[in-house]
Write an enzyme that holds these catalytic residues in place. Structure first.
Site, PDB file in Angstrom:
ATOM      1  N   SER A  72      78.341  48.140 -41.809  1.00  0.00           N
ATOM      2  CA  SER A  72      77.272  48.966 -41.243  1.00  0.00           C
ATOM      3  C   SER A  72      75.921  48.319 -41.565  1.00  0.00           C
ATOM      4  O   SER A  72      75.675  47.188 -41.175  1.00  0.00           O
ATOM      5  CB  SER A  72      77.387  50.395 -41.774  1.00  0.00           C
ATOM      6  OG  SER A  72      76.611  51.282 -41.015  1.00  0.00           O
ATOM      7  N   ASP A  86      82.623  54.120 -32.070  1.00  0.00           N
ATOM      8  CA  ASP A  86      81.612  54.278 -33.124  1.00  0.00           C
ATOM      9  C   ASP A  86      80.312  54.795 -32.523  1.00  0.00           C
ATOM     10  O   ASP A  86      79.721  54.164 -31.654  1.00  0.00           O
ATOM     11  CB  ASP A  86      81.385  52.920 -33.797  1.00  0.00           C
ATOM     12  CG  ASP A  86      80.566  53.005 -35.070  1.00  0.00           C
ATOM     13  OD1 ASP A  86      79.890  54.027 -35.279  1.00  0.00           O
ATOM     14  OD2 ASP A  86      80.598  52.043 -35.847  1.00  0.00           O
ATOM     15  N   HIS A 102      83.317  54.767 -36.585  1.00  0.00           N
ATOM     16  CA  HIS A 102      82.575  54.051 -37.618  1.00  0.00           C
ATOM     17  C   HIS A 102      83.410  53.810 -38.873  1.00  0.00           C
ATOM     18  O   HIS A 102      83.240  52.791 -39.550  1.00  0.00           O
ATOM     19  CB  HIS A 102      81.318  54.846 -37.976  1.00  0.00           C
ATOM     20  CG  HIS A 102      80.303  54.063 -38.744  1.00  0.00           C
ATOM     21  ND1 HIS A 102      79.648  52.970 -38.216  1.00  0.00           N
ATOM     22  CD2 HIS A 102      79.823  54.208 -40.004  1.00  0.00           C
ATOM     23  CE1 HIS A 102      78.807  52.481 -39.116  1.00  0.00           C
ATOM     24  NE2 HIS A 102      78.907  53.210 -40.214  1.00  0.00           N
TER      25      HIS A 102
END
Length: 680
Positions: free
Chosen positions: A533, A618, A653
Site C-alpha cells: 500500500s 481494491d 486491498h
C-alpha cells in the site's frame, strides 16, 4: 523449451501512456492482466514443487483446529473455533460457567455464524459482528467482493432466523443502542467514504438519516462507549476531529456536539468512571502534538468544562486510553516502544513489565466494564502472540493463551535486536531485526528481507509470523525499518515524513539498507525489500533512487501512481488523503509529488528483480496503479531481471480472504525470493 515472453502493454500518446489500463472490465484490460498472471506462472513454473512444499511447511506450523480464548460477557462465553480445511473461523457461544472459569461447554454451545457456509468457496470478509446488549440478536455485515462494500444482516439468536436489511452501499459498521431494537449504520458516498449515519429499528422497512458529513476530508463512524451508556459519533480527517454523543438509553434523541471542529485539533472521547462518578475522558492535542488527557463531568462534556488530568509530554506519546470502572489504562509510546501504564483508583501509576527488548503490545480487550482484569496482546519478532491477563489492582500478569507453533520451535533459537541507522540529516532511525542466533553469531553477510511502511502515523511494531520462519530457517535475517512517516517515535516522527517532508521516508529507508550492509548483516546482492500500500510507494520510490542497493523487491497493492490518483478527486479516498500527501492542484505540491511518484520517475536504468501484487477489486489502491507501473518498468528498464505482476481478480486491498490462500501467497513470494537470490 522456449523462454516465456512478457506481455507488452500498448503505449498511447500523451503524458500517461498507460491510462487505458484504467478502463475497468474492458476486454483488453482483462486480457492484459490475465496475460501477466500467465507470464508469472510460466516464469515460476520450475518452482511449483517448491511453492507447494513451502505452503505445506507454513500450514504445518499452524494449529488448524483451534479454539480462541473465550470472552466472558453477561451470561455467555463468546469464542471462535477454526477447523482443519476451513478458510474461516466459526463463531460460537456457550453458557458462562458459574465458577468464573473460561471452560467451554461444547454440549451447550450455540453456533452463531459460519462464514465458511456463507462464502460458498468465494471471497468473503466479515465486517461487523455485533451482539445486542440483551444477547438476543446478532447484527453482522458481509463483503463478498473485496470492494469493502457490505450487506447488513440481523439474526434472531433464539429462532435462528436471518433478516437481510435492505440497505445499499454500507461501510459494514453496526452499533446497537440499549433498547436492543435500534441499530445505527453508515453508508458510503461515491468516493467510498462513510458519510451518512442512519438509525434503524428492527422490523421496520426503512431507516432514518440522523447525520450527514458533507466535507470530503472527514470520515464518519459510530461506536459504543466503554461504559455502555453512551453512543459516540466520530467525524475525523487526518488532522482534525469532532465528536457527537447520544444517551444509549434514548436512541430516538439527537446527537449533541462536544467540541465543534477546529482545524488541527484532534480529540477522542470515551465515557467511564472517575473517582466513583460517571465522567467523560478526552484525549486531545490542544496542548501539544503528543496529546494530553482531560476529564469532564457526566452532565457537562462540552469543551469549556474539560479539566486536565495528564499533561502533555514532549517525550511520550499518549496513543490511546482504555477505561474500566476502577482504572484508566494508558497506551503510551516512548523511545519507539509501546508502553501500557495502569492508573488504578487509589494507587500510584504502574507500567507493565515485559520480557523482550523490542515487541508489540496493546490492550486487546477491556472485557466487561466492571471486570477487575483486562487482556493485553503481546508478541515479538521471535515470540508468538500471547494474550495476557492483567490484574488492574495488583499488576499481576498471567498468560492465558499463546498462539501455538506446531512442530519443532524454540523462541530462544532466534535473536532479536534493535539497531540504528543515520539518515542524511543526522536523524537516528531505528531498525528491528531477527535471525537465528548462529546466523548473527557468524558475523557473515546473509540474505536479508527488509520491510517498510512509513505513512499515516502507523507504527510497525515487531510482530511474529509463522510463515516468516521459513525464511529464518533458511538463514535469512528479517528487518523492519521504522522510518519517518510512521508513528514509532510519536507524532513528530509522523509529521517529519509527510507532506513536504515525505522525502525523509525514502532517505530513512535507504539509510537503513546502507547501515545493514555496512554492519555486515547483508550485501546488495542478497538484500530484498518489501512494502504494501503506502509502503509500496516507499518501495517504488527507493527503487527509482537507488536500484543498485537491492537484489529483489516485493510491492503489494502498491500506491505507486500517487500523482494521478491525487489529481482525481472522484476516486475513493483522494480528498481525505490531501492531508497526508498534499493537493496537487497547488503547483508547488504538484511538483513535489511528481518529484518522487514511482510511476512518473521510472527511467532507463537497471532495476532489481520485482514482484508486484494487486487486487482487482481494491477500492483503496486501484489495480491499475500496479499494472501501469509494471508496464512502464518493462518498457524502460535496461536489465533482464524478473519483473512479475500478479493481479488477484477476486480480491481487494487485503488480498484473498481465506487463511489457506494467505499461506499460498506467502509461499509464492518466498519462492520468488529464493529464485532471484539463488537460494536452494
Amino acid at each position: 523449451m522456449p523462454m516465456p515472453q512478457p506481455p507488452v502493454a500498448r503505449i498511447e500518446p500523451g503524458s500517461d501512456p498507460y491510462r487505458w489500463l484504467e478502463n475497468r472490465d474492458a476486454p483488453e484490460v482483462l486480457e492484459y492482466l490475465k496475460a501477466e498472471n500467465a507470464y508469472l506462472e510460466a516464469e515460476l513454473a520450475d518452482q511449483a514443487e517448491l511453492r507447494e512444499r513451502l505452503f505445506q511447511e507454513i500450514k504445518g506450523r499452524i494449529r488448524e483446529t483451534d479454539l480462541s480464548l473465550p470472552v466472558p460477557w453477561g451470561p455467555w462465553l463468546y469464542y471462535t473455533r477454526t477447523s482443519a480445511g476451513d478458510e474461516y473461523p466459526r463463531h460460537y457461544r456457550c453458557p458462562r460457567p458459574a465458577d468464573g472459569s473460561l471452560k467451554v461447554d461444547e454440549s451447550a454451545e450455540q453456533l452463531l455464524l459460519d462464514p465458511n457456509a456463507l462464502a460458498g468457496g468465494g471471497y468473503l470478509s466479515l465486517g461487523a459482528f455485533s451482539i445486542s446488549p440483551d444477547h438476543a440478536w446478532l447484527a453482522y455485515s458481509l463483503d463478498s467482493s473485496g470492494e469493502e462494500v457490505f450487506r447488513l444482516y440481523v439474526k434472531n439468536l433464539a429462532s435462528g432466523e436471518v433478516i437481510p436489511l435492505p440497505f445499499e452501499s454500507c461501510d459494514g459498521s453496526l452499533t446497537w443502542a440499549n433498547d436492543n431494537r435500534t441499530l445505527f449504520f453508515a453508508t458510503l458516498d461515491d468516493t467510498h467514504r462513510p458519510h451518512r449515519l442512519f438509525r434503524y429499528r428492527l422490523g421496520e422497512a426503512s431507516a432514518e438519516e440522523v447525520f450527514h458529513e458533507p466535507d470530503g476530508r472527514f470520515f464518519l463512524s459510530c461506536y459504543r462507549s466503554s461504559s455502555e451508556r453512551q453512543l459516540l459519533l466520530l467525524l475525523n480527517s487526518k488532522t482534525t476531529s469532532e465528536t457527537w454523543v447520544l444517551d444509549a438509553e434514548h436512541p430516538e434523541q439527537a446527537f449533541r456536539c462536544l467540541a465543534p471542529r477546529e482545524e488541527g485539533h484532534e480529540y477522542y472521547v470515551d465515557h467511564g468512571c472517575l473517582d466513583g462518578a460517571w465522567a467523560w475522558l478526552i484525549r486531545s492535542n490542544q496542548a501539544g502534538i503528543n496529546f494530553a488527557l482531560y476529564a469532564a463531568l457526566d452532565a457537562t462534556p462540552e469543551r469549556p468544562y474539560w479539566r486536565e488530568l495528564i499533561g502533555h509530554d514532549p517525550q511520550v506519546m499518549l496513543e490511546d486510553v482504555s477505561l474500566n470502572r476502577d482504572a484508566i489504562v494508558l497506551s503510551l509510546r516512548e523511545q519507539g516502544l509501546p508502553i501500557i501504564e495502569v492508573r488504578a483508583a487509589g494507587q500510584a501509576p504502574a507500567r507493565v513489565k515485559l520480557p523482550d527488548a523490542t515487541y508489540s503490545l496493546y490492550v486487546q480487550d477491556n472485557l466487561e466494564f466492571d471486570s477487575p482484569v483486562i487482556r493485553l496482546r503481546y508478541e515479538s519478532l521471535n515470540r508468538p502472540a500471547q494474550i495476557r491477563q492483567l490484574d488492574l489492582a495488583s499488576g499481576e500478569q498471567k498468560v492465558l493463551k499463546e498462539t501455538p507453533v506446531e512442530g519443532p520451535f524454540n523462541a530462544d533459537a532466534y535473536e532479536s535486536r534493535r539497531i540504528w541507522a543515520t539518515a542524511p540529516d543526522g536523524t537516528q532511525v531505528p531498525i528491528s531485526l531477527v535471525a537465528r542466533r548462529e546466523v548473527l553469531a557468524a558475523g557473515r553477510p546473509a540474505p536479508l528481507y527488509l520491510y517498510g511502511y512509513g505513512a499515516y502515523g502507523s507504527s510497525l511494531d515487531p510482530w511474529f509470523s509463522h510463515a516468516r520462519l521459513s525464511l529464518l530457517e533458511r538463514g535469512f535475517v528479517f528487518a523492519i525499518a521504522h522510518v519517518r512517516g510512521g508513528g514509532e517515535l510519536g507524532e513528530a516522527w509522523y509529521r517529519a515524513g509527510k507532506l513536504e517532508h515525505k522525502h525523509n521516508t525514502f532517505d530513512d529507508f535507504i539509510a537503513c539498507a546502507e547501515q545493514l550492509i555496512a554492519a555486515g548483516y547483508t550485501t546488495p546482492q542478497r538484500l530484498a525489500i518489501s512494502g504494501g500500500s503506502a509502503g509500496g510507494l516507499l518501495i517504488g520510490a527507493v527503487l527509482n533512487q537507488r536500484p543498485e542497493l537491492f537484489a529483489a523487491a516485493i510491492a503489494e497493492v502498491p500506491f505507486v501512481d500517487v500523482l494521478n490518483t491525487m489529481l482525481n478527486p472522484e476516486l475513493p479516498l483522494t480528498v481525505t488523503e490531501y492531508d497526508e500527501w498534499g493537493n496537487p492542484s497547488d503547483p508547488v505540491v504538484y511538483q513535489r509529488i511528481k518529484g518522487y511518484a514511482p510511476y512518473e520517475n521510472v527511467r532507463a536504468q537497471a532495476y532489481p528483480a520485482i514482484l508486484v501484487v494487486a487486487g482487482y477489486n481494491d477500492s483503496r489502491v486501484q489495480y491499475w496503479e500496479a499494472a501501469k507501473w509494471v508496464a512502464r518498468l518493462r518498457a524502460s528498464k535496461t536489465d533482464s531481471n524478473l519483473l512479475l505482476l500478479k493481479t488477484d481478480l477476486d480480491a481487494g486491498h487485503a488480498g484473498m480472504s481465506g487463511r489457506y490462500q494467505a499461506y499460498r501467497d506467502a509461499a509464492l513470494e518466498y519462492a520468488f525470493l529464493f529464485k532471484v537470490l539463488g537460494i536452494e
